[in-house]
Design a protein around this motif. Structure first.
Motif, PDB file in Angstrom:
ATOM      1  N   HIS A  57       5.788  -0.924  13.048  1.00 26.55           N
ATOM      2  CA  HIS A  57       5.590  -1.701  11.810  1.00 26.55           C
ATOM      3  C   HIS A  57       5.571  -0.746  10.621  1.00 26.55           C
ATOM      4  O   HIS A  57       4.555  -0.140  10.302  1.00 26.55           O
ATOM      5  CB  HIS A  57       4.284  -2.481  11.872  1.00 26.55           C
ATOM      6  CG  HIS A  57       4.097  -3.408  10.712  1.00 26.55           C
ATOM      7  ND1 HIS A  57       4.014  -4.776  10.849  1.00 26.55           N
ATOM      8  CD2 HIS A  57       3.990  -3.181   9.373  1.00 26.55           C
ATOM      9  CE1 HIS A  57       3.849  -5.345   9.672  1.00 26.55           C
ATOM     10  NE2 HIS A  57       3.831  -4.384   8.742  1.00 26.55           N
ATOM     11  N   HIS A  59       7.388   0.050   6.467  1.00 23.02           N
ATOM     12  CA  HIS A  59       8.057  -0.520   5.282  1.00 23.02           C
ATOM     13  C   HIS A  59       8.829   0.626   4.620  1.00 23.02           C
ATOM     14  O   HIS A  59       8.417   1.150   3.581  1.00 23.02           O
ATOM     15  CB  HIS A  59       7.029  -1.111   4.313  1.00 23.02           C
ATOM     16  CG  HIS A  59       6.334  -2.342   4.813  1.00 23.02           C
ATOM     17  ND1 HIS A  59       6.796  -3.616   4.568  1.00 23.02           N
ATOM     18  CD2 HIS A  59       5.224  -2.496   5.562  1.00 23.02           C
ATOM     19  CE1 HIS A  59       5.985  -4.511   5.131  1.00 23.02           C
ATOM     20  NE2 HIS A  59       5.023  -3.853   5.739  1.00 23.02           N
ATOM     21  N   HIS A 210       3.672 -11.376   9.338  1.00 24.42           N
ATOM     22  CA  HIS A 210       2.461 -10.781   8.768  1.00 24.42           C
ATOM     23  C   HIS A 210       1.395 -11.875   8.666  1.00 24.42           C
ATOM     24  O   HIS A 210       1.589 -12.860   7.953  1.00 24.42           O
ATOM     25  CB  HIS A 210       2.723 -10.274   7.349  1.00 24.42           C
ATOM     26  CG  HIS A 210       3.358  -8.920   7.254  1.00 24.42           C
ATOM     27  ND1 HIS A 210       4.636  -8.662   7.644  1.00 24.42           N
ATOM     28  CD2 HIS A 210       2.866  -7.740   6.768  1.00 24.42           C
ATOM     29  CE1 HIS A 210       4.921  -7.385   7.409  1.00 24.42           C
ATOM     30  NE2 HIS A 210       3.864  -6.800   6.882  1.00 24.42           N
ATOM     31  N   HIS A 242      -0.871  -7.596  12.239  1.00 26.46           N
ATOM     32  CA  HIS A 242      -2.242  -7.514  11.711  1.00 26.46           C
ATOM     33  C   HIS A 242      -3.186  -8.484  12.417  1.00 26.46           C
ATOM     34  O   HIS A 242      -4.125  -8.041  13.060  1.00 26.46           O
ATOM     35  CB  HIS A 242      -2.280  -7.694  10.186  1.00 26.46           C
ATOM     36  CG  HIS A 242      -1.471  -6.676   9.461  1.00 26.46           C
ATOM     37  ND1 HIS A 242      -1.667  -5.329   9.645  1.00 26.46           N
ATOM     38  CD2 HIS A 242      -0.437  -6.790   8.583  1.00 26.46           C
ATOM     39  CE1 HIS A 242      -0.798  -4.650   8.900  1.00 26.46           C
ATOM     40  NE2 HIS A 242      -0.038  -5.514   8.251  1.00 26.46           N
ATOM     41  N   ASP A 297       2.439   0.783   9.055  1.00 27.00           N
ATOM     42  CA  ASP A 297       2.430  -0.075   7.877  1.00 27.00           C
ATOM     43  C   ASP A 297       2.988   0.755   6.704  1.00 27.00           C
ATOM     44  O   ASP A 297       3.769   1.660   6.906  1.00 27.00           O
ATOM     45  CB  ASP A 297       1.038  -0.641   7.613  1.00 27.00           C
ATOM     46  CG  ASP A 297       1.095  -1.992   6.883  1.00 27.00           C
ATOM     47  OD1 ASP A 297       2.217  -2.503   6.684  1.00 27.00           O
ATOM     48  OD2 ASP A 297       0.053  -2.523   6.513  1.00 27.00           O
TER      49      ASP A 297
HETATM   50 ZN   LIG Z   1       3.376  -4.737   6.738  1.00 26.90          ZN
END
Ligand SMILES: [Zn+2]
Length: 400
Positions: A57, A59, A210, A242, A297
């Motif tokens: 996960h 970005h 998410h 999450h 993340d």
């Molecule tokens: Zn995320």
């Protein structure tokens, strides 16, 4: 170079052995394997070898990596942080293509051989981030495998046009369709979930949602996701990212939700959030047969300056915040940062057996528990049989 031998390291969950690599795959495992002419040898006695780390996960498109320090000023709520990110990224004018390349190279140096990245898709940037990240993934394909989630960061139903963009993203090559708090952000859970499940079914994509919504709001959302997963036969193709709510439910309610996750093979990603944010009880979920994985993340971005992109460190944080001290707990954290993510991504040939892809990480550690506790420098990172990083530095061509 015709081949490679990793000599004398301890295999994770195995003996001390040599690993012979040829044609990008593990060709043999054994004691004192013969070196063939033209092959290189890595003397790895006293080290641990494990399959490549998996960041499940990330970005990539929104990192501030490689730019001057950004002092974090975002407000406490999700919507404030979304607005803040849009404002800051607009002011900085960074290229998602260049930023993703910068972070990819850092991940390679830290031993990550596979990454699932959520890439923003929405009315403001349209598909520009997606196409930028895709170009960089292609340019780095020898060094790291990337799977792309088309991610509606500003919501789905509240942003007209987003659904068409998600559908087009799937046609353009995004392998997974994302979602975001169907209740908390869109206030239209049936609308968002029906729409993204329809795209996934139509285009043959996975789903990764998410879910920050807490308590019963999150639990009710999981029920709706499980219902659609079952109805569309998408077991094994759906993930929750999450899922803070799993750390907040009463035992009986948690039991019921965990059974839904297991029965519908819905995977759960947690990165062990900071600041006392509740997160899933990972040992309990693992014992009940729920698939678990983890990820960085956002790394050095508008959401937090603290995530580093180091998946051994991430395993350490999972163990630390979960209160694990025993070897089994530390190994569970490492499994989430390796096999767990690889299974969710459907990584081909992943593992430490003969015939597997030679995607390996070698560290100075006696065993997996010590590797997590100390998260030492990566001595060697091997991707498809080639050394792509050594002593923490990636061996990649310079960026333009
Ligand atoms: Zn995320």
């Amino acid at each position: 170079m015709d081949g490679l031998i990793v000599r004398g390291a301890r295999l994770w969950q195995g003996p001390v052995a040599d690993i012979a690599i040829a044609g990008g795959r593990i060709a043999a495992i054994g004691r004192e394997l013969p070196a063939h002419a033209g092959s290189d040898t890595l003397e790895a006695r006293g080290c641990l070898v494990m399959p490549g780390l998996v960041d499940g996960h990330a970005h990539l498109d929104k990192t501030l990596w490689g730019t001057p320090w950004h002092s974090h000023r975002a407000g406490p709520t999700l919507l404030e942080r979304i607005d803040n990110e849009r404002r800051v990224l607009g002011e900085l004018g960074l290229s998602p293509q260049r930023q993703s390349a910068r972070l990819l190279r850092h991940l390679v140096a830290r031993g990550t051989t596979h990454v699932r990245t959520h890439v923003d898709v929405g009315p403001d940037m349209q598909l520009a981030h997606l196409h930028g990240v895709q170009a960089m993934c292609e340019a780095h394909r020898e060094f790291i495998d990337v799977q792309i989630v088309a991610f509606p960061q500003t919501g789905v139903m509240r942003q007209p046009g987003t659904l068409d963009l998600l559908d087009q993203a799937a046609l353009d090559g995004a392998q997974v369709i994302g979602g975001l708090d169907p209740i908390g952000v869109d206030n239209d859970p049936h609308g968002q979930l029906n729409a993204i499940f329809a795209i996934a079914e139509r285009r043959g994509c996975g789903i990764d949602i998410h879910l920050h919504d807490r308590g019963e709001t999150g639990a009710a959302t999981i029920e709706m996701i499980a219902e659609r997963t079952r109805a569309l036969g998408l077991a094994g193709r759906v993930a929750l990212s999450h899922a803070f709510c799993l750390g907040m439910l009463e035992p009986a309610r948690l039991d019921a939700i965990v059974a839904l996750l297991r029965d519908n093979d819905i995977a759960v990603m947690t990165h062990a959030p900071s600041g006392g944010t509740p997160f899933p009880p990972i040992r309990l979920l693992a014992e009940r047969g729920v698939r678990l994985f983890t990820g960085s993340d956002g790394v050095r971005d508008c959401w937090s300056p603290l995530n580093t992109g180091d998946m051994l460190e991430r395993a350490y944080l999972l163990a630390y915040l979960s209160g694990f001290r025993d070897d089994a707990g530390l190994e569970l954290a490492l499994t989430m940062a390796t096999h767990g993510g690889a299974q969710v991504m459907g990584a081909e040939g992943y593992g430490l057996d003969v015939g597997c892809a030679a995607d390996l990480v070698v560290v100075q550690a006696e065993n997996a528990a010590e590797a997590v506790a100390m998260h030492p420098l990566r001595r060697w990172v091997i991707k498809r049989g080639r050394v792509v990083a050594r002593d923490g530095s990636a061996k990649l061509p310079a960026l333009d």
